[in-house]
Motif scaffolding. Structure first.
Motif, PDB file in Angstrom:
ATOM      1  N   ALA A 182      -7.703   3.622  -5.702  1.00 36.65           N
ATOM      2  CA  ALA A 182      -8.305   3.181  -6.966  1.00 36.65           C
ATOM      3  C   ALA A 182      -7.526   2.000  -7.538  1.00 36.65           C
ATOM      4  O   ALA A 182      -8.107   1.018  -7.999  1.00 36.65           O
ATOM      5  CB  ALA A 182      -8.340   4.342  -7.959  1.00 36.65           C
ATOM      6  N   VAL A 183      -6.193   2.079  -7.494  1.00 41.42           N
ATOM      7  CA  VAL A 183      -5.354   1.010  -8.038  1.00 41.42           C
ATOM      8  C   VAL A 183      -5.515  -0.281  -7.228  1.00 41.42           C
ATOM      9  O   VAL A 183      -5.535  -1.376  -7.782  1.00 41.42           O
ATOM     10  CB  VAL A 183      -3.876   1.461  -8.056  1.00 41.42           C
ATOM     11  N   LEU A 184      -5.605  -0.117  -5.905  1.00 41.65           N
ATOM     12  CA  LEU A 184      -5.675  -1.296  -5.032  1.00 41.65           C
ATOM     13  C   LEU A 184      -7.099  -1.822  -4.851  1.00 41.65           C
ATOM     14  O   LEU A 184      -7.312  -2.825  -4.168  1.00 41.65           O
ATOM     15  CB  LEU A 184      -5.086  -0.949  -3.656  1.00 41.65           C
ATOM     16  N   HIS A 185      -8.050  -1.096  -5.416  1.00 41.29           N
ATOM     17  CA  HIS A 185      -9.457  -1.469  -5.271  1.00 41.29           C
ATOM     18  C   HIS A 185      -9.897  -1.509  -3.794  1.00 41.29           C
ATOM     19  O   HIS A 185     -10.553  -2.454  -3.353  1.00 41.29           O
ATOM     20  CB  HIS A 185      -9.755  -2.817  -5.944  1.00 41.29           C
ATOM     21  N   VAL A 186      -9.459  -0.539  -3.022  1.00 39.92           N
ATOM     22  CA  VAL A 186      -9.952  -0.384  -1.651  1.00 39.92           C
ATOM     23  C   VAL A 186     -10.350   1.085  -1.473  1.00 39.92           C
ATOM     24  O   VAL A 186     -10.202   1.894  -2.400  1.00 39.92           O
ATOM     25  CB  VAL A 186      -8.873  -0.763  -0.605  1.00 39.92           C
ATOM     26  N   THR A 187     -10.856   1.442  -0.300  1.00 36.67           N
ATOM     27  CA  THR A 187     -11.245   2.833  -0.066  1.00 36.67           C
ATOM     28  C   THR A 187     -10.012   3.656   0.333  1.00 36.67           C
ATOM     29  O   THR A 187      -9.058   3.113   0.888  1.00 36.67           O
ATOM     30  CB  THR A 187     -12.276   2.937   1.074  1.00 36.67           C
ATOM     31  N   THR A 230     -12.822   1.526 -16.754  1.00 37.01           N
ATOM     32  CA  THR A 230     -11.438   1.278 -16.354  1.00 37.01           C
ATOM     33  C   THR A 230     -10.797   0.224 -17.249  1.00 37.01           C
ATOM     34  O   THR A 230     -11.482  -0.627 -17.816  1.00 37.01           O
ATOM     35  CB  THR A 230     -11.350   0.789 -14.892  1.00 37.01           C
ATOM     36  N   THR A 276       0.835  -1.198   0.000  1.00 32.88           N
ATOM     37  CA  THR A 276       0.000   0.000   0.000  1.00 32.88           C
ATOM     38  C   THR A 276       0.871   1.249   0.000  1.00 32.88           C
ATOM     39  O   THR A 276       0.610   2.209  -0.735  1.00 32.88           O
ATOM     40  CB  THR A 276      -0.932  -0.001   1.228  1.00 32.88           C
ATOM     41  N   THR A 284      -7.083  -2.291 -17.844  1.00 32.99           N
ATOM     42  CA  THR A 284      -5.930  -2.871 -17.148  1.00 32.99           C
ATOM     43  C   THR A 284      -4.903  -3.426 -18.123  1.00 32.99           C
ATOM     44  O   THR A 284      -4.437  -4.532 -17.981  1.00 32.99           O
ATOM     45  CB  THR A 284      -6.382  -4.018 -16.220  1.00 32.99           C
TER      46      THR A 284
END
Lengths: 294, 294
Positions: free
Chosen positions: A26-31, B214, A11, B216
């Motif tokens: 956004a890249v990690l698909h978390v908040t 999006t 992270t 990838t």
């Protein structure tokens, strides 16, 4: 502290690469809040402040250590997946720092050949050759074209060759500014083009030519390699142009001091990593350098 | 507080422009300690923190106000001296932010003609057209080529024209990646080249083409305008290339979607300053834009 939580380390890497908590999320698909919590948790675990929440985000020395670790980890993981035939997205990212003049001349052809073979993508960062080693040290790139032969800690260093620069100007510029007296008298007062504030090639040339220390001429800053050579050819000022760029411009550029070229030795430094992709790039870069540099 | 000590304000400007206290000291011909004392005195006088002693040095919002003031002051002073025939060193510095693709194509010829007439020197800063307005707002430049038509506070804004980009790739790349199915199916999975992390032209094109959000794919970052076009021509990936750069590369570049050009409107924003030098540049830029942009 026996181990580092890898999701937190990754992270941190994403925050540095994407330059914001939101983009990392956004890249990690978390908040974004999860990103912030992970970085905080890593800071509590290590007992160190890892980054300054400035814009751009800046790593502390401790943060740099962890980001270098994270990038090595990601590379090894990608190599292992590729070896297992599992590199689904296929994107091993190789982040490389390169000086602008190398990028504009000999460096790019080295990369185009191997991108598809090795299934990698390149994240190039443009930086003065005297400062690329800093990006390596800070963990922002895993390889770099540097002026310094001294290996950054944890890196290997190989000589690539010398990039030759020549003091050049347009025929019109010479007639206006340099025709009436010897170069030692006219050049220190003539308008000069420098790349940016890190570029001291022109001053180094003048110091060697005149044995004076400081100069107060008109200075234009043109921070793009091709545009720099174009501006010299257009007569905006004189400047140190790579031989590799001067050739194609023919008579538009005149060598002011054929017996005084300035050579900049370049080196390839990379992290000590047993990565086939990185090794392939290093080999291609060395080959391209051998063809184009001295 | 009735007035600002001008030597302190100018010292702040030198620190920002030179990016270090030591370099500012060299330019001002004082000791680094004097530079530090002047900035501290200005902070005490205004009761505000003006800059963060990070690397690179960063201005606070209050610091930005003072740097804008300092730059306007320097410009007016230089203009007055020039009008009195006293512009000894003759170096009125015009700091201008311009996007990389403009710098590589139509922008430079506008400057070369007027440098000697107006006795100015250019300090160009290269920045994404969506972010040049920020440099204007922060007082780091006095004029900028921007994507936004909204004038930054204290600035005027004029439309320059549209820069047209086309989705392009090399014939070899098309054969390898795009030949087997319609573009809407193949392009989102094909390797792409983007300039840097601020460059969203490729994603914008893909979103319009596919109506997806999006993507990838493999992404290469090549942060130099000519090298970007060279990399597309060499087959490293597809990318959005300015029409102005595509022409000279002939058959090496193929337009993937002739009916889907992407136009980026560009504007000229500058501080409201009664400066003849700045006015001459604005006029030359507008003229060059009219010739080259749509």
């Amino acid at each position: 502290m026996s181990d580092l939580p890898l999701d937190q380390v990754k992270t941190l890497l994403a925050v540095v690469d994407e330059q914001s908590f939101d983009a990392a999320a956004a890249v990690l698909h978390v908040t974004p809040s999860a990103v912030s919590q992970r970085v905080k948790a890593l800071e509590q675990r290590t007992g160190r402040v890892l980054l300054l929440r400035t814009k751009p985000i800046q790593l502390t020395a401790s943060g740099q250590v962890l980001v270098r670790f994270a990038r090595s980890l990601a590379q090894l993981e990608q190599d292992a997946l590729a070896e297992l035939g599992l590199g689904a997205a296929g994107t091993r990212t190789l982040s490389i720092a390169v000086n602008a003049d190398s990028l504009a001349t000999w460096f790019l052809p080295a990369l185009t050949g191997i991108a598809e073979d090795q299934d990698v993508c390149f994240d190039l960062q443009r930086e003065d050759e005297d400062h690329t080693a800093t990006l390596l040290r800070e963990g922002l790139v895993m390889a770099a074209v540097t002026a310094s032969p001294q290996p950054v800690q944890g890196c290997t260093s190989h000589r690539l060759g010398r990039m030759r620069y020549r003091a050049m100007a347009s025929p019109g510029f010479i007639a206006r500014h340099l025709a009436d007296a010897p170069l030692t008298a006219t050049l220190p007062a003539a308008p000069v083009i420098v790349f940016d504030r890190k570029d001291d090639l022109q001053d180094r040339f003048l110091r060697a030519l005149t044995r004076r220390r400081t100069f107060t001429m008109v200075r234009h800053h043109i921070p793009a390699s091709e545009s720099f050579a174009d501006a010299v050819a257009a007569g905006l000022g004189w400047g140190m142009v790579p031989e590799l760029q001067a050739g194609p411009r023919g008579d538009a550029l005149v060598d002011l001091a054929p017996d005084r070229p300035v050579d900049v030795p370049l080196h390839w430094q990379q992290w000590k990593l047993d990565s086939p992709a990185l090794a392939a790039v290093a080999e291609a870069v060395a080959r391209a350098a051998k063809e184009s540099l001295r």
